[in-house]
Enzyme design. Structure first.
Site, PDB file in Angstrom:
ATOM      1  N   ASN A   1       0.900  -1.174   0.191  1.00 57.17           N
ATOM      2  CA  ASN A   1      -0.058   0.083  -0.007  1.00 57.17           C
ATOM      3  C   ASN A   1       0.828   1.308  -0.069  1.00 57.17           C
ATOM      4  O   ASN A   1       1.711   1.466   0.812  1.00 57.17           O
ATOM      5  CB  ASN A   1      -0.851  -0.128   1.189  1.00 57.17           C
ATOM      6  CG  ASN A   1      -1.873  -1.017   1.161  1.00 57.17           C
ATOM      7  OD1 ASN A   1      -2.364  -1.564   0.101  1.00 57.17           O
ATOM      8  ND2 ASN A   1      -2.289  -1.571   2.229  1.00 57.17           N
TER       9      ASN A   1
ATOM     10  N   GLY B   1      -4.462   3.396   1.712  1.00 56.69           N
ATOM     11  CA  GLY B   1      -4.420   2.742   2.948  1.00 56.69           C
ATOM     12  C   GLY B   1      -3.134   2.301   3.790  1.00 56.69           C
ATOM     13  O   GLY B   1      -3.070   1.782   4.838  1.00 56.69           O
ATOM     14  N   GLN B   2      -2.112   2.862   3.279  1.00 60.14           N
ATOM     15  CA  GLN B   2      -1.055   2.804   3.941  1.00 60.14           C
ATOM     16  C   GLN B   2      -0.928   3.627   5.177  1.00 60.14           C
ATOM     17  O   GLN B   2      -1.445   4.786   5.401  1.00 60.14           O
ATOM     18  CB  GLN B   2       0.353   3.295   3.399  1.00 60.14           C
ATOM     19  CG  GLN B   2       1.726   3.212   3.928  1.00 60.14           C
ATOM     20  CD  GLN B   2       2.937   3.655   3.292  1.00 60.14           C
ATOM     21  OE1 GLN B   2       2.941   4.190   2.278  1.00 60.14           O
ATOM     22  NE2 GLN B   2       4.022   3.475   3.883  1.00 60.14           N
TER      23      GLN B   2
ATOM     24  N   HIS C   1       6.554  -1.914   3.996  1.00 61.51           N
ATOM     25  CA  HIS C   1       6.044  -3.460   4.345  1.00 61.51           C
ATOM     26  C   HIS C   1       5.252  -3.957   3.110  1.00 61.51           C
ATOM     27  O   HIS C   1       4.474  -3.292   2.371  1.00 61.51           O
ATOM     28  CB  HIS C   1       5.132  -3.357   5.480  1.00 61.51           C
ATOM     29  CG  HIS C   1       4.182  -2.486   5.592  1.00 61.51           C
ATOM     30  ND1 HIS C   1       4.284  -1.080   5.636  1.00 61.51           N
ATOM     31  CD2 HIS C   1       2.828  -2.601   5.494  1.00 61.51           C
ATOM     32  CE1 HIS C   1       3.125  -0.563   5.628  1.00 61.51           C
ATOM     33  NE2 HIS C   1       2.019  -1.510   5.558  1.00 61.51           N
TER      34      HIS C   1
HETATM   35  P1  5GP Z   1      -0.812  -0.645   5.761  1.00 66.30           P
HETATM   36  O1  5GP Z   1      -2.157  -0.140   6.134  1.00 66.30           O
HETATM   37  O2  5GP Z   1       0.262   0.513   6.163  1.00 66.30           O
HETATM   38  O3  5GP Z   1      -0.573  -0.971   4.576  1.00 66.30           O
HETATM   39  O4  5GP Z   1      -0.467  -1.748   6.720  1.00 66.30           O
HETATM   40  C1  5GP Z   1      -0.090  -1.652   8.240  1.00 66.30           C
HETATM   41  C2  5GP Z   1      -0.480  -3.021   8.841  1.00 66.30           C
HETATM   42  O5  5GP Z   1       0.180  -3.172  10.101  1.00 66.30           O
HETATM   43  C3  5GP Z   1      -1.935  -3.301   9.063  1.00 66.30           C
HETATM   44  O6  5GP Z   1      -2.438  -4.449   8.355  1.00 66.30           O
HETATM   45  C4  5GP Z   1      -2.286  -3.378  10.519  1.00 66.30           C
HETATM   46  O7  5GP Z   1      -2.905  -4.429  10.896  1.00 66.30           O
HETATM   47  C5  5GP Z   1      -0.651  -3.926  11.041  1.00 66.30           C
HETATM   48  N1  5GP Z   1      -0.241  -3.333  12.281  1.00 66.30           N
HETATM   49  C6  5GP Z   1      -0.520  -2.241  12.767  1.00 66.30           C
HETATM   50  N2  5GP Z   1      -0.079  -1.898  13.943  1.00 66.30           N
HETATM   51  C7  5GP Z   1       0.523  -3.271  14.328  1.00 66.30           C
HETATM   52  C8  5GP Z   1       0.988  -3.949  15.266  1.00 66.30           C
HETATM   53  O8  5GP Z   1       1.288  -3.092  16.451  1.00 66.30           O
HETATM   54  N3  5GP Z   1       1.657  -5.234  15.206  1.00 66.30           N
HETATM   55  C9  5GP Z   1       1.399  -5.875  14.254  1.00 66.30           C
HETATM   56  N4  5GP Z   1       1.990  -7.161  14.200  1.00 66.30           N
HETATM   57  N5  5GP Z   1       0.639  -5.331  13.210  1.00 66.30           N
HETATM   58  C10 5GP Z   1       0.234  -4.084  13.127  1.00 66.30           C
END
Ligand code: 5GP
Ligand code: ZN
Length: 117
Positions: free
Chosen positions: A90, A96-97, A103
């Protein structure tokens, strides 16, 4: 200038300051279970180097990004979800990032529709 790695959530997970369910790590890459899984397999693969996201990545980060993708492929093989899985980056809040440490999401273990939402 403030050091982004001090408060970055994923840098803190890599350092062990925030608990996470680690799956694997090597010199370059760290993988752990997503805290809010969107599929039976939902793993996050991150470079140990802090890179804010794909649009901030530089050409010197090309190998690291490839390593993240290949680690995801190896985990998918281990999990026996090679019939169909997806790796997702993302990029930016509009997609949605929410964590600004690059990552790769590895999603699998269920049918994945196309196009994604
Ligand atoms: P994004 O929305 O930035 O692409 O993805 C971030 C991801 O990190 C989300 O899927 C969310 O569930 C995950 N996430 C957020 N905080 C934490 C955390 O404290 N631990 C873990 N293991 N995952 C997390
Ligand atoms: Zn970071």
């Amino acid at each position: 200038m403030a050091d982004a790695t001090v408060s970055c959530l994923f840098c803190r997970i890599i350092r062990g300051e925030v608990p996470a369910r680690k799956i694997r790590e090597d010199e370059h890459v760290f993988a752990f279970e997503d805290i809010n899984p969107q599929a039976p397999t939902h793993v996050l693969v991150v470079p140990k180097k802090h890179v804010a996201g794909l649009k901030e990545a530089q050409s010197e980060d090309a190998e690291l990004i490839g390593r993240c993708q290949l680690a995801a492929a190896e985990i998918a093989r281990e999990r026996k979800i090679e019939h169909g899985y997806r790796t997702v980056l993302n990029v930016g809040p509009g997609a949605g990032q929410s964590v600004f440490h690059l990552h790769v999401h590895l999603l699998g273990g269920r049918h994945l529709s196309w196009p994604p939402g």
